[in-house]
Design an enzyme around this catalytic site. Structure first.
Site, short mmCIF file in Angstrom:
data_model
loop_
_atom_site.label_atom_id
_atom_site.label_comp_id
_atom_site.label_asym_id
_atom_site.label_seq_id
_atom_site.Cartn_x
_atom_site.Cartn_y
_atom_site.Cartn_z
N ARG A 34 -10.58 -11.36 1.67
CA ARG A 34 -11.39 -12.43 1.10
C ARG A 34 -10.65 -13.78 1.15
NH1 ARG A 34 -11.68 -9.07 -4.40
NH2 ARG A 34 -11.29 -7.42 -2.87
N LYS A 54 0.84 -1.20 0.00
CA LYS A 54 0.00 0.00 0.00
C LYS A 54 0.87 1.25 0.00
CE LYS A 54 -4.02 -1.74 2.58
NZ LYS A 54 -5.02 -1.50 1.53
#
Ligand code: BES
Ligand code: MN
Ligand code: ZN
Length: 500
Positions: free
Chosen positions: A355, A281
Site C-alpha cells: 500500500r 517475515k
C-alpha cells in the site's frame, strides 16, 4: 506452434491425432460418431469395455483405428451434457492437451470447438480453446539446464481447430488470434512471476517494459530515484530505501483509442521480493514472496495481450517497483513517511509495504484524468484467508466499475468477488502521530488495506484487485498463474467494444 482453422472430417483427417469428445451418458459428439461409424463401432466397444467413461477430464488414446485416416484418436470425456458450459469445455480442452503432450503426435486436429457450449458462437469457443491449449502447454524452463530431447518426441507443431460450418471459419480465425494474444500475455505474466528474485529485479522489470514498448510500438518511460524524490514520492521511496536494488517507476502508454478518449489506467504492485523489511517475515515459504510483483506482471501481461490484439483503446500502465529488505538504512516501525499527496503515514509494520508504494502511484496517475483506475496487487494474506485461491478480492469506490470487472472475470473464467469497503472500517487506520497508520490490525485485513488505498483514489473511479490468493500456486504445482490477465484483458476489450 502454428494454429489454423478448417472444416475437417474426423474420420478422414490426415494428421497424427484427432481429438473428439464423449459425454458421461456415453453419448458421442458428432465427430466421435463419424469415427465410430468409420470403425465399425469401435468407440462404442471401448465404452462398453469400461475403458472410457466420458467423465470430465478423462482421456483415452487409441492407435491405428481401422477405417480412420489418422494415426491416433484421442477420446476426451466431457462430463454431463446438461452441465457442459465454458468452464467444463476449457477443462476438457486442457485434459486433451495434457494427454497429447505425453504422446509423440506433432500435427493434431481438435474437434472440440464443434461442441455446443451454451449459446457460444464459434469465435468465443475458438478463443477459449486456443488460450486454454497454450495455457496448458506452458512450461517454465528458462532457468534449467537444456536437456537433449529424444528425437521421437517432436512436440506439437501444428494445431488445427475444426469448425462445423463454412460461415464460421472467418469468426473462428478472429477468435484464434484473440486466444493467442491473451495467451502470450498470460505467458509473460507467468514467466515474470516464476523468474527468481535475483533475476527479476526492478531494473529487469523496467527493461522488460522497454522491450515490450519497442516490439509493439508504444511509449515507455522509466523514472529513477532522483525524479521520484522530486515528485515527492516519500512513501514509495521509504519502502525502497533498505534495498541495494534501485527503485523504478514504469509508465507505459498504449494510446490506440480516439485522441480525446480518457484512458483506463492500470497500476501494478511490483515488489520483486518481500522479506517484510524490519518487520521480518517468518522463514517458511518466504521464497514465494518473489511473486509479490505479480500485480506488475499482470499489467505487463495485459499490455502484451492488448498490444498483440491491436486494441483500439487508450490504456496507461503504471508500475512502482522495488524490493522490501531489512537493512541499516531500512524504514523502521514508527517512522513517518510523507506521501506524494502530502498525507503523512505512520509505518507501524514495514511488511504492509504494498500500500505504501501504491499510494504514491495512485496520486501520480491523477495527471492522466483517467476514466477509471484499476490497481492490481498481491496485497494481503488476509485476502487469501477470506477467499482462498479461487477468486481475487475486488474493492471499488464505484459500483458500475465493480460490475464491469466482475462481469469480465466471469467471462474470462478468472473470477473476482466484490468485497465491502464501508466507511465504518476507516477509523481502524487512525494514528496518534500521522494522518494515518499503514495497518488496521488483524480484523478485516484485506478491507483495511483497500481503505488505505481509497484515501489516495478520491479523484477518479477506482477499483482494487487483491490477487494474493490467485496470482500463483503453492506446493507441488508451484508457479505463476498469469491471473488476472484474462480478467483485465476482457475488461479492456469490453470497454473498447462499447466505445467503438
Ligand atoms: N505481499 C504481502 C501479502 C501476501 C502475503 C500475499 C502472503 C500473499 C501471501 C504483503 O506485503 C504483506 O506482507 N501484507 C501483510 C500486511 C499486514 C502486515 C498488515 C500481511 O498480509 O500479513
Ligand atoms: Mn509485505
Ligand atoms: Zn508485499
Amino acid at each position: 506452434m502454428e494454429f489454423s482453422i478448417k472444416i475437417g472430417h474426423a474420420a478422414k483427417e490426415l494428421s497424427d491425432c484427432v481429438i473428439v469428445g464423449i459425454y458421461e451418458s456415453h453419448k458421442l459428439s458428432d465427430a466421435a460418431q463419424l469415427i465410430d461409424h468409420a470403425s465399425n463401432g469401435l468407440i462404442a466397444k471401448v465404452i462398453k469395455r469400461g475403458d472410457m467413461d466420458g467423465k470430465l477430464d478423462a482421456t483415452l488414446m487409441l492407435h491405428h483405428v481401422t477405417g480412420v485416416a489418422c494415426e491416433r484418436v484421442l477420446l476426451v470425456g466431457l462430463g454431463k451434457e446438461e452441465d457442459f458450459a465454458e468452464k467444463q469445455y476449457c477443462k476438457a480442452v486442457r485434459a486433451s492437451v495434457k494427454a497429447l503432450d505425453k504422446s509423440g503426435a506433432s500435427n493434431v486436429t481438435s474437434f472440440l470447438a464443434e461442441l455446443p457450449v451454451r449459446e457460444l458462437a464459434a469465435r468465443r469457443k475458438v478463443a477459449y480453446l486456443t488460450e486454454a491449449t497454450l495455457d496448458a502447454l506452458y512450461k517454465f524452463d528458462a532457468i534449467k539446464r537444456k536437456e537433449v530431447k529424444p528425437v521421437s518426441k517432436k512436440g506439437i507443431a501444428n494445431f488445427i481447430i475444426s469448425v462445423a460450418l463454412p460461415n464460421e471459419v472467418q469468426q473462428a480465425e478472429a477468435g484464434m488470434l484473440e486466444g493467442q494474444a491473451l495467451a502470450t500475455g498470460v505467458g509473460l505474466a507467468k514467466d515474470l512471476g516464476n523468474l527468481p528474485p535475483n533475476v527479476c529485479t526492478p531494473t529487469y522489470l523496467a527493461a522488460q517494459a522497454l522491450a515490450l514498448g519497442e516490439t509493439y510500438h508504444f511509449n515507455v518511460e522509466v523514472l529513477e530515484r532522483d525524479e521520484l524524490k522530486k515528485l515527492g514520492m516519500g512513501s514509495f521511496l521509504g519502502v525502497s530505501q533498505g534495498s541495494e536494488e534501485p527503485p523504478k517507476f514504469i509508465i507505459m502508454q498504449h494510446l490506440k483509442g480516439k485522441k480525446d478518449q480518457k484512458p483506463v489506467v492500470l497500476v501494478g504492485k511490483g515488489i520483486t521480493f518481500d522479506t517484510g523489511g524490519i518487520s521480518l517475515k517468518p522463514g517458511s515459504e518466504m521464497d514465494e514472496m518473489k511473486y509479490d510483483m505479480c500485480g506488475a506482471a499482470s499489467v505487463l501481461g495485459t499490455f502484451k495481450a492488448i498490444a498483440a490484439m491491436g486494441l483500439a483503446l487508450n490504456v496507461i500502465g503504471v508500475i512502482p517497483t522495488c524490493e522490501n529488505m531489512p537493512d541499516g538504512r531500512a524504514v523502521r516501525p514508527g517512522d513517518v513517511l510523507t506521501s506524494m499527496s502530502g498525507l503523512t503515514i505512520e509505518v507501524l509494520n514495514t511488511d504492509a509495504e504494498g500500500r505504501l508504494i501504491l499510494c504514491d502511484a495512485l496520486t501520480y496517475v491523477e495527471r492522466f484524468e483517467p476514466s477509471a483506475v484499476v490497481d492490481i496487487a498481491t496485497l494481503t494474506g488476509a485476502c487469501v484467508i477470506a477467499l482462498g485461491h479461487h477468486a481475487s478480492g475486488l474493492f471499488s469506490n464505484n459500483d458500475a466499475l465493480a460490475s464491469e470487472l466482475l462481469q469480465a472475470g466471469e467471462t474470462a473464467l478468472d473470477r473476482a468477488w466484490h468485497m465491502p469497503m464501508w466507511d465504518d472500517y476507516q477509523p481502524l487506520l487512525d494514528s496518534n502521530f500521522a494522518d494515518m497508520a499503514n495497518i488496521g490490525g488483524r480484523a478485516a485485513g484485506s478491507i483495511t488495506a483497500a481503505c488505505f488505498l481509497s484515501r489516495f483514489a478520491k479523484k477518479y473511479d477506482w477499483a482494487h484487485l487483491d490477487i494474493a490468493g490467485t496470482a500463483w500456486k503453492s506446493g507441488k504445482e508451484k508457479g505463476g498463474t498469469g491471473r488476472p490477465v484474462p480478467l483485465l484483458t476482457e475488461f479492456l476489450v469490453a470497454r473498447a467494444n462499447k466505445l467503438n
